[in-house]
Motif scaffolding. Structure first.
Motif, PDB file in Angstrom:
ATOM      1  N   LEU A   1       0.945  -1.127   0.117  1.00 31.09           N
ATOM      2  CA  LEU A   1       0.013   0.165   0.196  1.00 31.09           C
ATOM      3  C   LEU A   1       1.008   1.433   0.092  1.00 31.09           C
ATOM      4  CD1 LEU A   1      -2.875  -1.212   2.437  1.00 31.09           C
ATOM      5  CD2 LEU A   1      -3.279  -0.752  -0.026  1.00 31.09           C
ATOM      6  N   HIS A   2       1.828   1.163   0.589  1.00 23.32           N
ATOM      7  CA  HIS A   2       3.008   2.279   0.672  1.00 23.32           C
ATOM      8  C   HIS A   2       3.473   2.518  -0.696  1.00 23.32           C
ATOM      9  CE1 HIS A   2       3.079   3.720   5.020  1.00 23.32           C
ATOM     10  NE2 HIS A   2       3.082   2.681   5.164  1.00 23.32           N
ATOM     11  N   ALA A   3       3.896   1.746  -1.208  1.00 28.21           N
ATOM     12  CA  ALA A   3       4.522   1.591  -2.622  1.00 28.21           C
ATOM     13  C   ALA A   3       3.365   2.255  -3.607  1.00 28.21           C
ATOM     14  CB  ALA A   3       4.745   0.319  -3.101  1.00 28.21           C
ATOM     15  N   LEU A   4       2.149   1.691  -3.338  1.00 29.57           N
ATOM     16  CA  LEU A   4       1.146   2.284  -4.320  1.00 29.57           C
ATOM     17  C   LEU A   4       0.721   3.605  -4.217  1.00 29.57           C
ATOM     18  CD1 LEU A   4      -1.004   1.149  -6.305  1.00 29.57           C
ATOM     19  CD2 LEU A   4      -2.642   0.615  -4.521  1.00 29.57           C
ATOM     20  N   VAL A   5       0.694   4.181  -2.798  1.00 30.32           N
ATOM     21  CA  VAL A   5       0.565   5.353  -2.740  1.00 30.32           C
ATOM     22  C   VAL A   5       1.767   6.355  -3.301  1.00 30.32           C
ATOM     23  CG1 VAL A   5       0.763   7.302  -1.020  1.00 30.32           C
ATOM     24  CG2 VAL A   5      -0.617   5.441  -0.412  1.00 30.32           C
ATOM     25  N   ARG A   6       2.891   5.737  -3.265  1.00 33.49           N
ATOM     26  CA  ARG A   6       4.125   6.483  -3.846  1.00 33.49           C
ATOM     27  C   ARG A   6       3.924   6.644  -5.350  1.00 33.49           C
ATOM     28  NH1 ARG A   6       8.337   2.922  -3.310  1.00 33.49           N
ATOM     29  NH2 ARG A   6       7.770   2.779  -1.261  1.00 33.49           N
ATOM     30  N   ASP A   7       3.414   5.594  -5.897  1.00 37.02           N
ATOM     31  CA  ASP A   7       3.409   5.366  -7.517  1.00 37.02           C
ATOM     32  C   ASP A   7       2.128   6.567  -7.960  1.00 37.02           C
ATOM     33  OD1 ASP A   7       5.315   3.622  -7.691  1.00 37.02           O
ATOM     34  OD2 ASP A   7       4.046   2.012  -7.647  1.00 37.02           O
ATOM     35  N   LEU A   8       1.106   6.361  -7.164  1.00 40.52           N
ATOM     36  CA  LEU A   8       0.036   7.317  -7.427  1.00 40.52           C
ATOM     37  C   LEU A   8       0.223   8.813  -7.306  1.00 40.52           C
ATOM     38  CD1 LEU A   8      -3.217   5.353  -5.815  1.00 40.52           C
ATOM     39  CD2 LEU A   8      -2.436   5.488  -8.241  1.00 40.52           C
ATOM     40  N   ARG A   9       1.000   9.070  -6.173  1.00 45.74           N
ATOM     41  CA  ARG A   9       1.373  10.286  -6.112  1.00 45.74           C
ATOM     42  C   ARG A   9       2.359  10.942  -7.233  1.00 45.74           C
ATOM     43  NH1 ARG A   9       1.992  10.713   0.366  1.00 45.74           N
ATOM     44  NH2 ARG A   9      -0.028  10.943   0.975  1.00 45.74           N
ATOM     45  N   ALA A  10       3.213  10.348  -7.712  1.00 47.23           N
ATOM     46  CA  ALA A  10       4.073  10.347  -8.733  1.00 47.23           C
ATOM     47  C   ALA A  10       3.148  10.657 -10.170  1.00 47.23           C
ATOM     48  CB  ALA A  10       4.872   9.247  -9.136  1.00 47.23           C
ATOM     49  N   GLN A  11       2.146   9.642 -10.289  1.00 44.19           N
ATOM     50  CA  GLN A  11       1.366   9.908 -11.358  1.00 44.19           C
ATOM     51  C   GLN A  11       0.419  11.380 -11.406  1.00 44.19           C
ATOM     52  OE1 GLN A  11      -1.493   6.510 -11.991  1.00 44.19           O
ATOM     53  NE2 GLN A  11       0.320   4.987 -11.943  1.00 44.19           N
ATOM     54  N   VAL A  12       0.138  11.632 -10.424  1.00 40.15           N
ATOM     55  CA  VAL A  12      -0.686  12.767 -10.058  1.00 40.15           C
ATOM     56  C   VAL A  12       0.539  13.970 -10.478  1.00 40.15           C
ATOM     57  CG1 VAL A  12      -1.309  14.553  -8.362  1.00 40.15           C
ATOM     58  CG2 VAL A  12      -2.236  12.238  -8.097  1.00 40.15           C
ATOM     59  N   LEU A  13       1.606  14.033 -10.050  1.00 44.01           N
ATOM     60  CA  LEU A  13       2.722  14.883 -10.395  1.00 44.01           C
ATOM     61  C   LEU A  13       2.529  15.164 -11.898  1.00 44.01           C
ATOM     62  CD1 LEU A  13       4.529  16.953  -9.168  1.00 44.01           C
ATOM     63  CD2 LEU A  13       6.492  15.103  -9.402  1.00 44.01           C
ATOM     64  N   VAL A  14       2.873  13.990 -12.780  1.00 42.17           N
ATOM     65  CA  VAL A  14       3.104  14.048 -13.947  1.00 42.17           C
ATOM     66  C   VAL A  14       1.781  14.410 -14.703  1.00 42.17           C
ATOM     67  CG1 VAL A  14       3.485  12.486 -15.985  1.00 42.17           C
ATOM     68  CG2 VAL A  14       4.860  12.069 -13.920  1.00 42.17           C
ATOM     69  N   SER A  15       0.593  14.270 -14.148  1.00 40.10           N
ATOM     70  CA  SER A  15      -0.602  14.682 -14.823  1.00 40.10           C
ATOM     71  C   SER A  15      -0.689  16.182 -14.582  1.00 40.10           C
ATOM     72  CB  SER A  15      -1.864  13.762 -14.167  1.00 40.10           C
ATOM     73  OG  SER A  15      -1.764  12.569 -14.356  1.00 40.10           O
TER      74      SER A  15
ATOM     75  N   SER B   1      -0.893  21.495 -17.184  1.00 41.61           N
ATOM     76  CA  SER B   1      -0.470  22.727 -17.240  1.00 41.61           C
ATOM     77  C   SER B   1       0.098  22.883 -18.526  1.00 41.61           C
ATOM     78  CB  SER B   1       0.822  22.987 -16.063  1.00 41.61           C
ATOM     79  OG  SER B   1       2.084  22.301 -16.339  1.00 41.61           O
ATOM     80  N   GLN B   2       0.754  21.964 -19.288  1.00 47.02           N
ATOM     81  CA  GLN B   2       1.242  22.060 -20.467  1.00 47.02           C
ATOM     82  C   GLN B   2       0.193  22.029 -21.696  1.00 47.02           C
ATOM     83  OE1 GLN B   2       4.501  22.848 -21.451  1.00 47.02           O
ATOM     84  NE2 GLN B   2       4.997  22.982 -19.102  1.00 47.02           N
ATOM     85  N   GLY B   3      -1.076  21.499 -21.354  1.00 44.45           N
ATOM     86  CA  GLY B   3      -2.061  21.250 -22.239  1.00 44.45           C
ATOM     87  C   GLY B   3      -2.109  20.099 -22.859  1.00 44.45           C
ATOM     88  N   ALA B   4      -1.419  19.408 -22.642  1.00 49.90           N
ATOM     89  CA  ALA B   4      -1.018  17.855 -23.272  1.00 49.90           C
ATOM     90  C   ALA B   4      -2.088  16.781 -22.472  1.00 49.90           C
ATOM     91  CB  ALA B   4       0.454  17.516 -22.922  1.00 49.90           C
ATOM     92  N   LEU B   5      -2.719  17.242 -21.378  1.00 47.13           N
ATOM     93  CA  LEU B   5      -3.546  16.189 -20.865  1.00 47.13           C
ATOM     94  C   LEU B   5      -5.002  16.152 -21.645  1.00 47.13           C
ATOM     95  CD1 LEU B   5      -3.584  14.229 -18.407  1.00 47.13           C
ATOM     96  CD2 LEU B   5      -4.534  15.892 -17.048  1.00 47.13           C
ATOM     97  N   LYS B   6      -5.388  15.083 -21.954  1.00 48.05           N
ATOM     98  CA  LYS B   6      -6.592  14.898 -22.605  1.00 48.05           C
ATOM     99  C   LYS B   6      -7.643  14.848 -21.561  1.00 48.05           C
ATOM    100  CE  LYS B   6      -4.816  14.851 -26.777  1.00 48.05           C
ATOM    101  NZ  LYS B   6      -4.407  16.215 -27.388  1.00 48.05           N
TER     102      LYS B   6
ATOM    103  N   SER C   1     -10.218  14.937 -15.764  1.00 50.82           N
ATOM    104  CA  SER C   1     -10.779  14.400 -14.544  1.00 50.82           C
ATOM    105  C   SER C   1      -9.696  13.268 -14.066  1.00 50.82           C
ATOM    106  CB  SER C   1     -11.822  13.802 -14.952  1.00 50.82           C
ATOM    107  OG  SER C   1     -11.889  12.728 -15.824  1.00 50.82           O
ATOM    108  N   LYS C   2      -8.750  13.081 -14.846  1.00 52.94           N
ATOM    109  CA  LYS C   2      -7.530  12.111 -14.381  1.00 52.94           C
ATOM    110  C   LYS C   2      -7.103  12.519 -13.000  1.00 52.94           C
ATOM    111  CE  LYS C   2      -3.429   9.518 -15.999  1.00 52.94           C
ATOM    112  NZ  LYS C   2      -2.466   9.507 -16.943  1.00 52.94           N
ATOM    113  N   VAL C   3      -6.664  13.562 -12.898  1.00 54.12           N
ATOM    114  CA  VAL C   3      -6.160  14.219 -11.591  1.00 54.12           C
ATOM    115  C   VAL C   3      -6.986  14.023 -10.313  1.00 54.12           C
ATOM    116  CG1 VAL C   3      -5.124  16.267 -10.320  1.00 54.12           C
ATOM    117  CG2 VAL C   3      -4.743  15.948 -12.914  1.00 54.12           C
ATOM    118  N   ARG C   4      -8.176  14.244 -10.734  1.00 57.36           N
ATOM    119  CA  ARG C   4      -9.184  14.173  -9.398  1.00 57.36           C
ATOM    120  C   ARG C   4      -9.346  12.537  -9.339  1.00 57.36           C
ATOM    121  NH1 ARG C   4     -14.033  16.552  -7.155  1.00 57.36           N
ATOM    122  NH2 ARG C   4     -15.407  14.748  -6.727  1.00 57.36           N
TER     123      ARG C   4
END
Length: 64
Positions: free
Chosen positions: A14-28, A33-38, A41-44
């Motif tokens: 679960l700790h590893a999963l939280v770390r991965d999800l937070r990294a995905q939020v950062l990337v998303s 902000s760059q306008g590349a996200l289609k 609602s992915k961030v939410r």
């Protein structure tokens, strides 16, 4: 991921999963902000998943 699946995972997983999800939020957020996200609602959705994982993690820590 369903909450029942999260309940069956270990605390380390679960700790590893939280770390991965937070990294995905950062990337998303960066892509948004760059306008590349289609999917706007992915961030939410990722934040909701993080909350579910943290809830399962806290439940396991308090029951142990």
């Amino acid at each position: 991921m369903k909450y029942k699946d999260l309940q069956q995972k270990s605390i380390a997983e679960l700790h590893a999963l939280v770390r991965d999800l937070r990294a995905q939020v950062l990337v998303s957020r960066f892509e948004a902000s760059q306008g590349a996200l289609k999917q706007n609602s992915k961030v939410r959705a990722l934040r909701v998943q993080i909350a579910q994982v943290l809830t399962a993690l806290n439940a396991q820590q308090h029951s142990a």
